[in-house]
Design a protein around this motif. Sequence first.
Motif, PDB file in Angstrom:
ATOM      1  N   PHE A  21      38.336 -45.867 -14.630  1.00 36.68           N
ATOM      2  CA  PHE A  21      37.126 -46.587 -14.246  1.00 36.68           C
ATOM      3  C   PHE A  21      37.387 -47.874 -13.491  1.00 36.68           C
ATOM      4  O   PHE A  21      36.454 -48.582 -13.137  1.00 36.68           O
TER       5      PHE A  21
ATOM      6  N   ILE B 239      33.293 -44.521 -11.771  1.00 33.58           N
ATOM      7  CA  ILE B 239      34.718 -44.371 -11.491  1.00 33.58           C
ATOM      8  C   ILE B 239      35.089 -45.275 -10.321  1.00 33.58           C
ATOM      9  O   ILE B 239      34.324 -45.440  -9.376  1.00 33.58           O
TER      10      ILE B 239
ATOM     11  N   ASN C  23      42.080 -39.595 -19.172  1.00 34.18           N
ATOM     12  CA  ASN C  23      40.821 -38.854 -19.262  1.00 34.18           C
ATOM     13  C   ASN C  23      39.886 -39.214 -18.117  1.00 34.18           C
ATOM     14  O   ASN C  23      39.339 -38.343 -17.450  1.00 34.18           O
ATOM     15  N   GLU C  24      39.686 -40.524 -17.921  1.00 29.34           N
ATOM     16  CA  GLU C  24      38.783 -40.970 -16.862  1.00 29.34           C
ATOM     17  C   GLU C  24      39.168 -42.371 -16.426  1.00 29.34           C
ATOM     18  O   GLU C  24      39.292 -43.277 -17.245  1.00 29.34           O
TER      19      GLU C  24
ATOM     20  N   TYR D 278      41.879 -47.139 -17.583  1.00 33.23           N
ATOM     21  CA  TYR D 278      41.340 -45.805 -17.826  1.00 33.23           C
ATOM     22  C   TYR D 278      41.164 -45.518 -19.316  1.00 33.23           C
ATOM     23  O   TYR D 278      41.752 -46.187 -20.169  1.00 33.23           O
TER      24      TYR D 278
ATOM     25  N   LYS E 224      29.741 -43.535 -22.614  1.00 37.06           N
ATOM     26  CA  LYS E 224      30.067 -42.375 -21.788  1.00 37.06           C
ATOM     27  C   LYS E 224      28.812 -41.523 -21.561  1.00 37.06           C
ATOM     28  O   LYS E 224      27.783 -41.728 -22.184  1.00 37.06           O
TER      29      LYS E 224
END
Length: 204
Positions: A149, A3, A146-147, A138, A15
């Motif tokens: 990076f 991240i 969601n995430e 992301y 992932k």
Amino acid sequence: MAINLQKGQRISLEKSNGSKLQTVCVGINWGAIEKKGLFGFGTTKEAVDLDASCALYDDNKQLIDVVYFGHLQSKDGAVRHSGDDLTGDMAGDDGLDNEVITVDLSALSSSVGYVAFILNSFRGQDFGTIPFASIRIYEGTPTRVNEVFATYDIAHSKDFAGHVSMAMGVFYKKNGEWKFNAIGEPTRDRKLEESVKTMAQNYL
């Protein structure tokens, strides 16, 4: 998945559960420039028009397609642009992205080897004069993160002062798998056409 990458870092898009990332977004959030009023009284807001674009190249670094405010979807339908924001946040930071580019990596044409993201200041307003301008790359959709990076704060980094364009990052295919390079570098370009050439020459 890592991240908040530092610029220049590269990551694979696998992932933690072993699945591959499929849909990624690049979101840009920025504010209007605040100027002091006549004789120093009050303030006025000057609209800022930043443009996020996505350039697709083949394995030989030849340009295939460009998605930008004048061409909102790639020919293969895998890349979509949310539309042109001409002003930025006029009433302060609302925390929402002003422009979002969405890429479905699984739907890209097989001829695409690089998916590069570029930011240009349409009116030539210096990144260093913009009160806030942040970029996040992301996993998710334009309405759901969601995430994250990779993030860049281009308004508060001295590296971007005096510049009106930057190379944000590039997805590239290696051994059949997509990976990501967080570039985060200002360029000397003034227009999108120049930035597309610079990306191919220097960053792919």
